[in-house]
Design an enzyme around this catalytic site. Structure first.
Site, short mmCIF file in Angstrom:
data_model
loop_
_atom_site.label_atom_id
_atom_site.label_comp_id
_atom_site.label_asym_id
_atom_site.label_seq_id
_atom_site.Cartn_x
_atom_site.Cartn_y
_atom_site.Cartn_z
N ASP A 48 -28.18 75.81 35.58
CA ASP A 48 -27.17 76.07 34.55
C ASP A 48 -27.84 76.80 33.38
O ASP A 48 -28.06 76.22 32.31
CB ASP A 48 -26.56 74.74 34.08
CG ASP A 48 -25.43 74.95 33.08
OD1 ASP A 48 -24.80 76.02 33.11
OD2 ASP A 48 -25.20 74.03 32.26
N CYS A 99 -22.30 81.45 32.88
CA CYS A 99 -21.35 81.43 31.76
C CYS A 99 -21.16 82.82 31.17
O CYS A 99 -20.62 82.97 30.08
CB CYS A 99 -21.83 80.45 30.68
SG CYS A 99 -23.42 80.89 29.94
#
Length: 397
Positions: free
Chosen positions: A301, A341
């Site tokens: 992430d 993201c």
């Protein structure tokens, strides 16, 4: 008299579909002398009224639409937007027992350039557009009307404000200074948030749903949680019964908070069940690969690698590199939970990057689940750019 902008012929099509941006190249003339952030009327080339928008003379996005109705942009306007935003999130808040959530997701909630997250009794605002700065007093007043018990803190310390001709700002807007730690709860997990010193507004609320879904992959597994920040995915792995979780991040303060989060949840972190490792993830992955260290689950992430179209290629290479390395340190049948993201990178492109990484890693990869941003980070139908977070669960053979 309200200043006005007139569009080049044909440039009104997106506004008629309720998209909230007017680019500089789409404007034929400006009537009056609107100040930075001031509200202007938007007209077609043949004088048809379209919208009320905030004017930003230095930005490529020259105007951001407040409303497609003829109304005043005042305290009442912002109160209504806040009430609508809370209404569409109420089920989510109650269902998941949230004490921390995204209240305003900028254009997706009809408030361009405004992000507001609620952590217990603290409302944390990012005001990133000229219009948001111009109406700051009205926004704060509206927040105190809708949430009279709350304190309001500004985290407009993002470099993107420079594109709007604004300086970075932080500080109390209403009420008290936040404490060093505000404890929120999601899905039964307690998380400490540093509103003043943390990333963004203090925490990455957008990964809440993905964190919850990750639990099914971790029971009795050896887990490597990369770019862990304050340990979100690692906490859920401990909750899900992971055998061992290594949380890796380059920030020692973030790791200290990650350890604290494990402690306040009363997770058993003895006997090195939870490790908090200060390391450059890119170097760490290569070290594990060269040492032959293997994991059952790798969680990837990373921060946003693509901030503009100009660095899309370099960002894509970064995602490919870390995912290739992650695959190389997974046991056969292991799970890669990987996310991006970067809003400018579509889901299809991200999937292709993972496929290319698999070829370079010499591994076979099966996509078994897709992820996206949490439900309170909603996307308006007229503003697809509001969708930015995507991820996959992959089985690696």
């Amino acid at each position: 008299m309200t200043a006005a902008i007139y569009l080049v012929k044909g440039r009104e099509k997106s506004l008629r579909r309720k998209h909230p941006w007017v680019f500089s190249r789409g404007i034929s003339k400006v009537e009056g002398e609107p100040r930075l952030g001031e509200t202007v009327d938007v007209y077609t080339h043949d004088n048809q009224w379209l919208a009320k928008a905030a004017y930003s003379p230095t930005s490529q996005i020259r105007a951001r639409v407040w409303s497609f109705e003829k109304q005043e942009i005042n305290v009442d306007f912002f109160v209504k937007r806040l009430e609508d935003a809370l209404l569409v999130r109420q089920e989510i808040i109650e269902r998941d027992g949230l004490t921390g959530f995204r209240l305003i997701a900028a254009e997706s909630d009809g408030l361009p350039g405004i992000t507001i997250d609620k952590y217990q009794d603290y409302l944390v605002c990012q005001l990133l557009s000229a219009g948001a700065e111009y109406h700051k007093t009205n926004i704060v007043k509206a927040l105190t009307i809708v949430f009279p018990e709350c304190h309001v803190y500004e985290r407009s310390d993002a470099a993107v404000r420079k594109k709007e001709g604004l300086e970075e700002r932080m500080g109390v807007l209403h009420g008290d200074e936040p404490p060093q730690s505000v404890i929120i709860e999601e899905n039964g997990v307690k998380i400490s948030v540093d509103i003043v010193g943390g990333h963004k507004t203090g925490f990455y609320l957008d990964q809440r749903d993905s964190r919850q879904k990750s639990i099914k992959y971790v029971k009795d597994k050896d887990v490597l949680n990369c770019f862990c920040y304050t340990g979100g995915f690692g906490l859920y792995a401990l909750k899900g019964g992971a055998k061992r979780v290594i949380n890796a991040d380059v920030s020692q303060p973030a790791l200290d908070t990650a350890k604290y989060n494990a402690e306040i949840n009363q997770f058993d972190i003895s006997k090195k069940r939870a490790v908090f490792l200060n390391a450059d993830v890119f170097k760490l992955l290569r070290e594990y690969r060269d040492q032959g260290t293997l994991f059952d689950v790798v969680i990837m992430d990373p921060p946003k690698f693509v901030s503009s179209k100009n660095n899309l290629t370099s960002g894509a290479n970064g995602y490919k590199d870390i995912n290739m390395l992650a695959m190389q340190i997974l046991k056969p049948g292991g799970t890669l939970l990987t996310y991006s993201c970067s809003g400018l990178m579509g889901t299809d492109l991200f999937q292709k990057i993972i496929a290319d990484a698999a070829l370079d890693a010499g591994r076979s990869v099966k996509f078994v689940e897709r992820f996206e941003q949490a439900a309170d980070h909603l996307t308006d139908s007229a503003y697809p750019e509001g969708f930015y977070l995507k991820g996959f669960a992959c089985k690696v053979l």
